[in-house]
Design a protein around this motif. Structure first.
Motif, PDB file in Angstrom:
ATOM      1  N   ALA A   1       0.835  -1.205   0.000  1.00 13.10           N
ATOM      2  CA  ALA A   1       0.000   0.000   0.000  1.00 13.10           C
ATOM      3  C   ALA A   1       0.871   1.257   0.000  1.00 13.10           C
ATOM      4  CB  ALA A   1      -0.926   0.003   1.213  1.00 13.10           C
ATOM      5  N   GLY A   2       2.022   1.190   0.665  1.00 12.15           N
ATOM      6  CA  GLY A   2       2.934   2.321   0.657  1.00 12.15           C
ATOM      7  C   GLY A   2       3.416   2.666  -0.737  1.00 12.15           C
ATOM      8  N   HIS A   3       3.668   1.658  -1.556  1.00  8.60           N
ATOM      9  CA  HIS A   3       4.114   1.921  -2.932  1.00  8.60           C
ATOM     10  C   HIS A   3       2.987   2.475  -3.807  1.00  8.60           C
ATOM     11  CE1 HIS A   3       7.532  -0.482  -1.566  1.00  8.60           C
ATOM     12  NE2 HIS A   3       8.204   0.081  -2.549  1.00  8.60           N
ATOM     13  N   VAL A   4       1.745   2.154  -3.474  1.00  3.45           N
ATOM     14  CA  VAL A   4       0.619   2.784  -4.180  1.00  3.45           C
ATOM     15  C   VAL A   4       0.591   4.279  -3.859  1.00  3.45           C
ATOM     16  CG1 VAL A   4      -1.884   2.834  -4.410  1.00  3.45           C
ATOM     17  CG2 VAL A   4      -0.704   0.634  -4.220  1.00  3.45           C
ATOM     18  N   LEU A   5       0.912   4.640  -2.619  1.00  3.74           N
ATOM     19  CA  LEU A   5       0.994   6.057  -2.253  1.00  3.74           C
ATOM     20  C   LEU A   5       2.115   6.755  -3.020  1.00  3.74           C
ATOM     21  CD1 LEU A   5       0.534   5.752   1.622  1.00  3.74           C
ATOM     22  CD2 LEU A   5      -1.145   6.597  -0.022  1.00  3.74           C
ATOM     23  N   LEU A   6       3.233   6.049  -3.216  1.00  2.00           N
ATOM     24  CA  LEU A   6       4.322   6.627  -4.006  1.00  2.00           C
ATOM     25  C   LEU A   6       3.888   6.838  -5.449  1.00  2.00           C
ATOM     26  CD1 LEU A   6       7.294   7.528  -4.081  1.00  2.00           C
ATOM     27  CD2 LEU A   6       7.900   5.161  -4.653  1.00  2.00           C
ATOM     28  N   LEU A   7       3.095   5.933  -5.970  1.00  2.00           N
ATOM     29  CA  LEU A   7       2.558   6.092  -7.315  1.00  2.00           C
ATOM     30  C   LEU A   7       1.718   7.367  -7.410  1.00  2.00           C
ATOM     31  CD1 LEU A   7       2.333   4.697 -10.100  1.00  2.00           C
ATOM     32  CD2 LEU A   7       0.300   3.516  -9.245  1.00  2.00           C
ATOM     33  N   ALA A   8       0.982   7.679  -6.358  1.00  2.00           N
ATOM     34  CA  ALA A   8       0.201   8.919  -6.339  1.00  2.00           C
ATOM     35  C   ALA A   8       1.104  10.149  -6.339  1.00  2.00           C
ATOM     36  CB  ALA A   8      -0.713   8.929  -5.117  1.00  2.00           C
ATOM     37  N   VAL A   9       2.266  10.054  -5.702  1.00  2.00           N
ATOM     38  CA  VAL A   9       3.230  11.161  -5.734  1.00  2.00           C
ATOM     39  C   VAL A   9       3.657  11.434  -7.170  1.00  2.00           C
ATOM     40  CG1 VAL A   9       5.526  11.948  -5.025  1.00  2.00           C
ATOM     41  CG2 VAL A   9       4.087  10.686  -3.416  1.00  2.00           C
ATOM     42  N   TYR A  10       4.012  10.366  -7.893  1.00  2.00           N
ATOM     43  CA  TYR A  10       4.430  10.526  -9.287  1.00  2.00           C
ATOM     44  C   TYR A  10       3.311  11.135 -10.127  1.00  2.00           C
ATOM     45  CZ  TYR A  10       8.219   7.216  -8.126  1.00  2.00           C
ATOM     46  OH  TYR A  10       9.305   6.585  -7.573  1.00  2.00           O
ATOM     47  N   ALA A  11       2.075  10.696  -9.884  1.00  2.00           N
ATOM     48  CA  ALA A  11       0.949  11.215 -10.664  1.00  2.00           C
ATOM     49  C   ALA A  11       0.738  12.702 -10.417  1.00  2.00           C
ATOM     50  CB  ALA A  11      -0.316  10.431 -10.323  1.00  2.00           C
ATOM     51  N   LEU A  12       0.961  13.162  -9.185  1.00  2.00           N
ATOM     52  CA  LEU A  12       0.796  14.580  -8.875  1.00  2.00           C
ATOM     53  C   LEU A  12       1.759  15.464  -9.660  1.00  2.00           C
ATOM     54  CD1 LEU A  12       0.238  14.770  -4.996  1.00  2.00           C
ATOM     55  CD2 LEU A  12      -1.326  15.536  -6.797  1.00  2.00           C
ATOM     56  N   LEU A  13       2.882  14.897 -10.089  1.00  2.00           N
ATOM     57  CA  LEU A  13       3.864  15.675 -10.840  1.00  2.00           C
ATOM     58  C   LEU A  13       3.333  16.125 -12.201  1.00  2.00           C
ATOM     59  CD1 LEU A  13       7.026  13.486 -10.085  1.00  2.00           C
ATOM     60  CD2 LEU A  13       6.403  15.666  -9.015  1.00  2.00           C
ATOM     61  N   LEU A  14       2.280  15.475 -12.665  1.00  2.00           N
ATOM     62  CA  LEU A  14       1.716  15.807 -13.971  1.00  2.00           C
ATOM     63  C   LEU A  14       0.600  16.851 -13.885  1.00  2.00           C
ATOM     64  CD1 LEU A  14       1.545  12.203 -15.491  1.00  2.00           C
ATOM     65  CD2 LEU A  14       3.275  13.965 -15.909  1.00  2.00           C
ATOM     66  N   VAL A  15       0.229  17.221 -12.660  1.00  2.00           N
ATOM     67  CA  VAL A  15      -0.835  18.215 -12.485  1.00  2.00           C
ATOM     68  C   VAL A  15      -0.212  19.608 -12.558  1.00  2.00           C
ATOM     69  CG1 VAL A  15      -2.665  19.059 -10.987  1.00  2.00           C
ATOM     70  CG2 VAL A  15      -2.117  16.607 -11.034  1.00  2.00           C
ATOM     71  N   PRO A  16      -0.626  20.441 -13.509  1.00  2.00           N
ATOM     72  CA  PRO A  16       0.032  21.746 -13.683  1.00  2.00           C
ATOM     73  C   PRO A  16      -0.440  22.785 -12.665  1.00  2.00           C
ATOM     74  CG  PRO A  16      -1.722  21.487 -15.298  1.00  2.00           C
ATOM     75  CD  PRO A  16      -1.650  20.192 -14.540  1.00  2.00           C
ATOM     76  N   GLY A  17       0.451  23.738 -12.378  1.00  2.00           N
ATOM     77  CA  GLY A  17       0.087  24.927 -11.619  1.00  2.00           C
ATOM     78  C   GLY A  17      -0.339  24.709 -10.192  1.00  2.00           C
ATOM     79  N   THR A  18       0.190  23.689  -9.527  1.00  2.00           N
ATOM     80  CA  THR A  18      -0.262  23.408  -8.162  1.00  2.00           C
ATOM     81  C   THR A  18       0.482  24.227  -7.111  1.00  2.00           C
ATOM     82  OG1 THR A  18       1.280  21.535  -8.080  1.00  2.00           O
ATOM     83  CG2 THR A  18      -1.008  21.065  -8.701  1.00  2.00           C
ATOM     84  N   GLY A  19       1.666  24.729  -7.434  1.00  2.00           N
ATOM     85  CA  GLY A  19       2.411  25.568  -6.500  1.00  2.00           C
ATOM     86  C   GLY A  19       2.683  24.883  -5.177  1.00  2.00           C
ATOM     87  N   TYR A  20       2.590  25.676  -4.085  1.00  2.00           N
ATOM     88  CA  TYR A  20       2.908  25.137  -2.768  1.00  2.00           C
ATOM     89  C   TYR A  20       1.884  24.089  -2.313  1.00  2.00           C
ATOM     90  CZ  TYR A  20       6.657  28.501  -2.077  1.00  2.00           C
ATOM     91  OH  TYR A  20       7.838  29.207  -2.200  1.00  2.00           O
ATOM     92  N   PHE A  21       0.659  24.177  -2.810  1.00  2.00           N
ATOM     93  CA  PHE A  21      -0.325  23.138  -2.490  1.00  2.00           C
ATOM     94  C   PHE A  21       0.142  21.784  -3.035  1.00  2.00           C
ATOM     95  CE2 PHE A  21      -3.978  20.525  -3.718  1.00  2.00           C
ATOM     96  CZ  PHE A  21      -4.635  20.415  -2.499  1.00  2.00           C
ATOM     97  N   GLY A  22       0.638  21.784  -4.266  1.00  2.00           N
ATOM     98  CA  GLY A  22       1.152  20.548  -4.848  1.00  2.00           C
ATOM     99  C   GLY A  22       2.353  20.013  -4.092  1.00  2.00           C
ATOM    100  N   VAL A  23       3.228  20.922  -3.641  1.00  2.00           N
ATOM    101  CA  VAL A  23       4.375  20.495  -2.834  1.00  2.00           C
ATOM    102  C   VAL A  23       3.899  19.803  -1.565  1.00  2.00           C
ATOM    103  CG1 VAL A  23       6.355  21.290  -1.477  1.00  2.00           C
ATOM    104  CG2 VAL A  23       5.912  22.289  -3.720  1.00  2.00           C
TER     105      VAL A  23
END
Length: 399
Positions: A293-315
């Motif tokens: 399950a921890g690696h599924v969470l890491l997969l979500a981290v990678y997916a967030l990198l493709l969301v544009p314009g997130t700024g500090y919220f994305g961080v």
């Protein structure tokens, strides 16, 4: 803080043994030292020395993978001599000494690589003996909680290390010498605490074959242990190093480069809060389930990198998920492995699994560095997502 072998009353009450607390203190101090370097290296290598991503990937791979063979050596020596503490002390001492080498090599990439390799060699020597000390002092049904507490204390150091680096850089500018000297001081204090306050359980192991290289490798004949070892190594191939995760988050969110040394703080803070609860959860619902399950969470981290314009919220979102990934995996894996190997081979059994991870993560760092150097950001991130998704499925099927 004086610790000895675990008393029966401690086992009955279900408390985490004092040995674990003492080792957690050692790791806290050592991690301040290590994370000061981790936070400083991306800024120093990429923006001061102007290294390319491919060169950075090779150096980062050395930092991650130089532990590989020496994990086996440390595990075997500590099992063979029954002196887990002594072998761990050699590893902690080597890492402390290398902190003073960094200022001497200056901007020489080869020298930096050699110093990083030596520093990680020390980590390779100490990791399996230290984890064996924890597992041998703890009842089997409390292993997840014990490793979770240890990793939580370790993470306090991971919080403080980048903060100390940030404060030094804010006051002195990007000057390497003070960072490395202060880092060495924390490492030496951690070594002193280990020598003075940690005691290992006396006597012979309660079960298992006589420690030897052959006996250690023979562990792989056990189907359950072999599946965990292979699955952990496969997942390592698609696990980006912390340095690359933080670099990608900075690039994806367009926050200032000055924020880069502070990003490990976010991961460490979440890890600190979540490590012990997730360790207890793993004890109840299954350690391998939590690990995957921890690696599924890491997969979500990678997916967030493709969301544009997130700024500090994305961080913030990325670091939250990254910290939860570590809380679900870092201590949970050795807790799982500890129940699959006899006491006489405890350090060797842990080191074989950790070595497989270290080798595949070395390959990951070098490969991703070249990918990021010669391909676009989007291609690199999509490749990382696809690789992790495939390896999570493979690990689930293997086990």
């Amino acid at each position: 803080m004086y610790v000895a072998s675990v008393r029966p009353a401690e086992r009955v009450k279900g408390k985490v043994p004092g040995t674990v607390v003492a080792l957690g203190t050692v790791s806290l101090l050592t991690d301040v030292s290590a994370e000061m370097i981790t936070a400083f290296m991306p800024v120093y290598l990429l923006f001061t020395l102007q290294l390319g991503y491919a060169q950075f990937g090779v150096l980062d791979g050395l930092y991650t993978g130089a532990t590989a063979v020496l994990r086996l050596v440390g595990g075997h020596l500590s099992d063979r001599t029954r002196r887990h503490k002594a072998v761990a002390a050699v590893g902690y001492g080597l890492s402390a000494a290398t902190k003073l080498v960094f200022p001497l090599v200056g901007a020489n990439a080869f020298g930096i690589g050699a110093a990083l390799a030596a520093d990680r060699a020390g980590k390779g020597l100490r990791t399996a003996p230290r984890d064996a000390l924890i597992s041998l002092a703890t009842p089997p049904d409390r292993l997840g909680a014990a490793f979770g507490l240890h990793r939580g204390m370790d993470t306090v150091g991971a919080l403080l290390g980048p903060l100390v680096t940030f404060l030094l850089l804010a006051q002195l500018g990007i000057v390497a010498g003070p960072v490395f000297v202060v880092s060495a001081c924390f490492a030496v204090i951690g070594l002193i605490v280990l020598v003075a306050f940690v005691r290992e359980r006396p006597g012979e192991p309660r079960g298992g074959p006589r420690p030897s290289v052959r006996a250690g490798l023979a562990l792989l004949k056990d189907a359950g242990y072999r599946r965990v070892t292979v699955a952990a190594a496969v997942l390592g191939l698609a696990t980006l190093s912390d340095a690359f995760v933080f670099i990608l988050v900075q690039k994806a969110t367009d926050v200032p480069q000055a924020a880069l040394p502070l990003m490990p703080l976010g991961t460490a803070l979440v890890f600190l809060v979540a490590a012990a609860p997730l360790g207890r959860l793993a004890d109840r619902v299954g350690r391998w389930r939590v690990f995957l399950a921890g690696h599924v969470l890491l997969l979500a981290v990678y997916a967030l990198l493709l969301v544009p314009g997130t700024g500090y919220f994305g961080v913030g979102a990325a670091l939250l998920l990254h910290g939860l990934f570590y809380a679900a995996t870092d201590g949970v894996l050795p807790a799982r492995v500890s129940t699959q190997v006899p006491e006489s081979l405890r350090a060797s059994g842990i080191s074989v699994v950790q070595t497989g991870q270290a080798l595949t993560r070395l390959v990951s760092s070098v490969g991703f560095g070249f990918l990021l150097q010669f391909a676009s950001f989007g291609v690199a991130v999509h490749t990382a997502i696809a690789a992790l998704a495939v390896t999570v499925v493979l690990a689930w099927r293997i086990t």
